[in-house]
Design a protein around this motif. Sequence first.
Motif, PDB file in Angstrom:
ATOM      1  N   ASP A 212       0.690  -1.333  -0.606  1.00 31.52           N
ATOM      2  CA  ASP A 212       0.072  -0.095  -0.338  1.00 31.52           C
ATOM      3  C   ASP A 212       1.150   1.166   0.160  1.00 31.52           C
ATOM      4  O   ASP A 212       0.191   2.374   0.711  1.00 31.52           O
ATOM      5  CB  ASP A 212      -0.768   0.161   1.141  1.00 31.52           C
ATOM      6  CG  ASP A 212      -1.836  -1.132   1.143  1.00 31.52           C
ATOM      7  OD1 ASP A 212      -2.440  -1.547   0.007  1.00 31.52           O
ATOM      8  OD2 ASP A 212      -2.205  -2.251   2.767  1.00 31.52           O
ATOM      9  N   GLY A 213       2.119   1.498  -0.888  1.00 30.94           N
ATOM     10  CA  GLY A 213       3.505   2.426  -0.982  1.00 30.94           C
ATOM     11  C   GLY A 213       3.784   2.270   0.610  1.00 30.94           C
ATOM     12  O   GLY A 213       4.774   3.463  -0.044  1.00 30.94           O
ATOM     13  N   ARG A 214       3.592   1.625   1.162  1.00 26.80           N
ATOM     14  CA  ARG A 214       4.667   1.422   2.586  1.00 26.80           C
ATOM     15  C   ARG A 214       6.490   0.862   2.057  1.00 26.80           C
ATOM     16  O   ARG A 214       5.999   0.261   1.723  1.00 26.80           O
ATOM     17  CB  ARG A 214       3.738   1.386   3.599  1.00 26.80           C
ATOM     18  CG  ARG A 214       2.808   2.086   4.095  1.00 26.80           C
ATOM     19  CD  ARG A 214       2.624   1.961   5.269  1.00 26.80           C
ATOM     20  NE  ARG A 214       2.039  -0.017   5.653  1.00 26.80           N
ATOM     21  CZ  ARG A 214       1.050  -0.934   5.195  1.00 26.80           C
ATOM     22  NH1 ARG A 214      -0.348   0.724   5.106  1.00 26.80           N
ATOM     23  NH2 ARG A 214       1.041  -1.907   5.450  1.00 26.80           N
TER      24      ARG A 214
END
Length: 386
Positions: A258-260
Amino acid sequence: MNKILKEQFLIDTLSDDQTKKITELNNYINHNMSKKKHAVAIIQGAAGTGKSVVLMQLVKKYMTDRRYKSALVVNHPELYKAYQDMAKSFDGLNPRDIRRPTALINDAQKNHRHYDVIFVDEAHLLYSKSEPYAHYRGKNQLTDLMALSKVVVVVYDFKQVFQSKMYWSKQLLFKTIGHHPYREFNMDFQYRMVTSDKQVAWLDSFTAQQPITPFPKDSQFEFEVFPTAGALYDKIKARNSEYGLSRVVATSGFPRIDGRHNVEMDTFSLPWDEWDPQRTHWAKRESSITQVGTIYTLQGFDLNYVGMIIGPSFGYNPKTDSMTIIPEKYSHKEIFKKRQDIQFTPAQYQDFIANVLNVLLKRGKYGLYLTAYDDALRQRLMALQS
């Protein structure tokens, strides 16, 4: 002086072997200061064998004596901060004489400065090629340092080489020294970890992709394999509350979720260590208990307890019953950069990755807590523990 740094680098009671090595090094340095040829003293040994302790005794002697023009260089930003911190407590030691190698070389060449003795900690991090992006345009930093000093004292551990731009081997070291006089001073006793020889051998065998055996239980060193990273983190937080200097570390390769770009596994999710321009180094900052350490913040430092999360680039081979390295899953691409002067083999790139794991496994004095992202590897380690 900060108590943590003093306990690591300036211990009050030296071993007989350390005292002997310091005497021999002093004799070698003094003998070669009056010679025409530039000499090299090589302090070498594995992680935790007290190389920096011996070096700091020499630094204290020569860099606080105005009769000598001397300097200390280290190409590790966190260790550089630590030595700057220590310098404030040395009467007669100028913090400006503690430099990163590129800064010292560029300044000395520009201003025609020369030294009696230059001390180099973590010399396996010196650039062995030009690195214009880092403002180093020479061909080899050791060559340049030798030209600037009557004697260069270097600390090497060839098992801590993990990038092509900082590649060193014994063959390359002796080729660089060339016709100049040199002497080797070998350190082979484990001072950092309260382990037995068999336990250190287990760590070396494991990272060398040899068959996995049960961890020897012949010392007070604490070793435990955890089924989850969340449980490992709970243990590290408890140890940190009780003893301090307990941190989670990991190797690279964790996927973005999730983009992390955190280290995420089961219930565990923490960000990687963050670079901080402040002088306090990462291992000493209390906020680092909520981050995951890497080779770039911990090389050269002691911790009390280490929680090691072996990343996705390490798996398990049931045919050989060994940990196996998966280079394509190793996300830190600096390791794989090519050089025009040296052609690395796939096995050498695997050695770079194995060296990162080996160094991180050996950061803890009193204990190592272990888990693995790969299910098969983690289950095999758990089974052996049972």
